[in-house]
Design an enzyme around this catalytic site. Sequence first.
Site, PDB file in Angstrom:
ATOM      1  N   ASP A 191       7.700   1.563   4.855  1.00  0.00           N
ATOM      2  CA  ASP A 191       9.034   1.139   5.286  1.00  0.00           C
ATOM      3  C   ASP A 191       8.760   1.259   6.751  1.00  0.00           C
ATOM      4  OD1 ASP A 191      11.339   0.241   5.564  1.00  0.00           O
ATOM      5  OD2 ASP A 191      12.261   1.693   4.284  1.00  0.00           O
TER       6      ASP A 191
HETATM    7  C1  BGC Z   1      14.578  -0.821   5.463  1.00  0.00           C
HETATM    8  C2  BGC Z   1      13.812  -1.628   4.352  1.00  0.00           C
HETATM    9  C3  BGC Z   1      13.693  -3.217   4.970  1.00  0.00           C
HETATM   10  C4  BGC Z   1      12.661  -2.832   6.212  1.00  0.00           C
HETATM   11  C5  BGC Z   1      12.554  -4.252   6.998  1.00  0.00           C
HETATM   12  C6  BGC Z   1      13.824  -0.722   6.653  1.00  0.00           C
HETATM   13  O1  BGC Z   1      14.951  -0.233   7.742  1.00  0.00           O
HETATM   14  O2  BGC Z   1      14.668   0.384   4.935  1.00  0.00           O
HETATM   15  O3  BGC Z   1      14.427  -1.762   3.294  1.00  0.00           O
HETATM   16  O4  BGC Z   1      12.878  -3.806   4.206  1.00  0.00           O
HETATM   17  O5  BGC Z   1      13.710  -1.930   7.343  1.00  0.00           O
HETATM   18  O6  BGC Z   1      13.742  -4.886   7.478  1.00  0.00           O
END
Ligand code: BGC
Length: 779
Positions: free
Chosen positions: A274
């Site tokens: 993530d």
């Molecule tokens: C989130 C993810 C997301 C990623 C990219 C993170 O803050 O937890 O779910 O896909 O950002 O935007």
Amino acid sequence: MKKILKIMIGVAPLLISCGNNVKQLGNTDINKIVDAMTMEEKLHIVIGDQLEVNTDGSAVIGTSEKIVPGAAGNTYDIKRLGITSAVLADGPAGLRIDSTRKNDIRTYYCTHFPIGTLLASTWNVPLVEEVGRCIGDEAKEYGVDVLLAPAINIQRNPLCGRNFEYYSEDPILAGKIGAAYIRGVQSNGIGTSLKHFAVNNQETNRQNVDVRISQRALREIYLKGFEIAVKEAHPWTIMSSYNYINGIYASQNYGLLTTLLRKEWGFKGMVMTDWYGGKDAVEQMNAGNDLLMPGRKEQYNQLKNALANGTLKKNGLDKNVKRILQVVEKTPRFKNYHYSNNPDLRAHAAVTRQSATEGMILFKNNGALPFANNIRNVALLGCTSYKFIPGGTGSGNVNRAYTVSLLDGLRNAGMNTDATLQHAYENYITDANLHAKKPTGPFSRFLSKPLPKEMIISDSEMDYLAKTQDVAIITLGRISGEFVDRKESDFLLSKEEKELITKTSEAFHKLGKKVIVLLNIGGVIETSSWKAIPDAILCAWQGGQEGGNSVADIITGKVCPSGKLTMTFPINYEDDASSANFPKDASMIDFNINGKNDRNTTIKNIDYTNYDEDIYVGYRYFDSFNKHVSYPFGYGLSYTKFDYSNAHVILKGSLITVAVDIKNTGKTSGKEVIELYAVAPNQVKLNKPAKELKTFIKTKELKPNETVTVKLTFNKKELASYDDVASSWRVDAGNYKLLIGSSSQDIRQIVNIDVKKSFVKCSDVLKTQFILNKLKRHS
Ligand code: BGC
């Protein structure tokens, strides 16, 4: 210059291969491509090629141009070897890219589909697959290669800020719906990223919290949905979560990402972090986390040093690189796909409208719905009626062209609303927004302003409405999202909301007129204290950009409601077994959003959270411990009635099928969700919940008097529980009851089966070093 080059050649890598001797991805064995890469190239490709965040965390600047503006990131390209970038963009309620671009007059809107919770509430696997197909089509037509969705974490506690993106408190339902979504998206030839792997059930201190949990609860509840989605739908990628699990970051966890995911479950794809997740790039690579997103400069040096000192092995790195290349090779961008930037938004609007109606849940109906023919004039109350909420905030938001409010939806359906009331609300909302405190601090750009308090309507104004209007609808709204959990006050109704319900009901009931409460919410709220007052309650969830039209379709009777709850609505927040161990009402100062904990102390539910309720999540708890709830798991009314009969078991190999006849005995056409729960015999070795969902099915639309025989099939091994001591899935021998129900508490048919014992040995991973005060049904 790089930008111009990318526009010219970014979609046509194979055309620019210079000379025949240069190895090119796609026409050379992938291992040879890995061999042909320099060490620098390998180190670059395992780190995302996109972003750096300003030190205050406030703004994002590109270190390389974004190929698709607003996409979350992309992988590194190596032109000399024909390796293109893969563009990664969020879901899950639709594609998240920027809707406008610099020096470009056209727009790039995407369809805002219903939130995950609503989609799951349809219990309609083919319909979710169809929604996935449409979202995937938009991604492909806007030049995106991998959609960062679905998000299938368990809705452990009502206050998790991201529950709206997630599907259910039940892993089988979450897994099956997730698998359908993946199949739909990937049918377009683009990838998905199943997230957040694993146990990411709170937003508070999500980058640092240590989840302390038993192996059994992990296997049966928190990993089960992922296992189903991986085995049934083969996502191209998986996103590891931010949190620690029993002391080790998920993204640095070899047991999770290699032993369990790849060796035990057979996952063949790529794992990415993530965004900014985890701390140690070397441990991440070694654990089997192939790609570090969105990519940070210091990660390059960390990996380089680790290669030099031997803590990162060349053949390990080569495996990570190979898995990234295997994904790149499948992408539309690599295959030179000329995307149109012109998906069929009109067709998708029709799909979102229909899918949203199917997931809305009728909680109560004393003859108020659908509207009788003589109902034309609607007193539309509640700020949210005029400013419908399509979905949650954060990375799950979608930049849509419009949102149909309830006001618009009712008008489109030929209803009249009071113009003076409308103006009063519109002025009130504008004024409240003007004075509302704007969120500040890190990530505040993702947070929304608080919703206005409900407007006070005087007694005489209410009497006027009751006299002049045929019916009242009150919408209650809630908005939640990434980065913050909800507070208990958000679960409860405010004083103004309660007063609005009481006052409206008094005035309208006096004149024999009905009142309907509509819930435009993304997560569970309190319903028990006020549900007796109105005549009908419709949980509309957040239905995407066509929300108001979808609600109108149900209210006017064009569509018969058929959604059912995928989680329990408890009476009180504290009734939920997880509430003792959840950061209720934590504030931003209790933790550091940038992922650093400078405190000397560790705070319960912030730095660590004990999953003491163990396997007793949601209805598994309420039903096993005989706790009353407001609305149970699997519950939802219809405008018609269904009769269940003739349930019988058909055994074939390891498959158990229960066939049951479902007859529509009412006067309206409608669909029914049929749920199958298993009850273990009393004498089994492990603690078992009172019942567990094993499978479900939704009928087609049945006409009045029409009967259909549905078949509910599952594998015998799904009766197993996980035995921590023996590291095995264990089915105890005995007579199991199979309950066929219209909800978890409305069981219509029961059949029995005799089952022999069986074991499946598993790897002993993800052990907890902490003593948990595990909840047990029997001592
Ligand atoms: C989130 C993810 C997301 C990623 C990219 C993170 O803050 O937890 O779910 O896909 O950002 O935007």
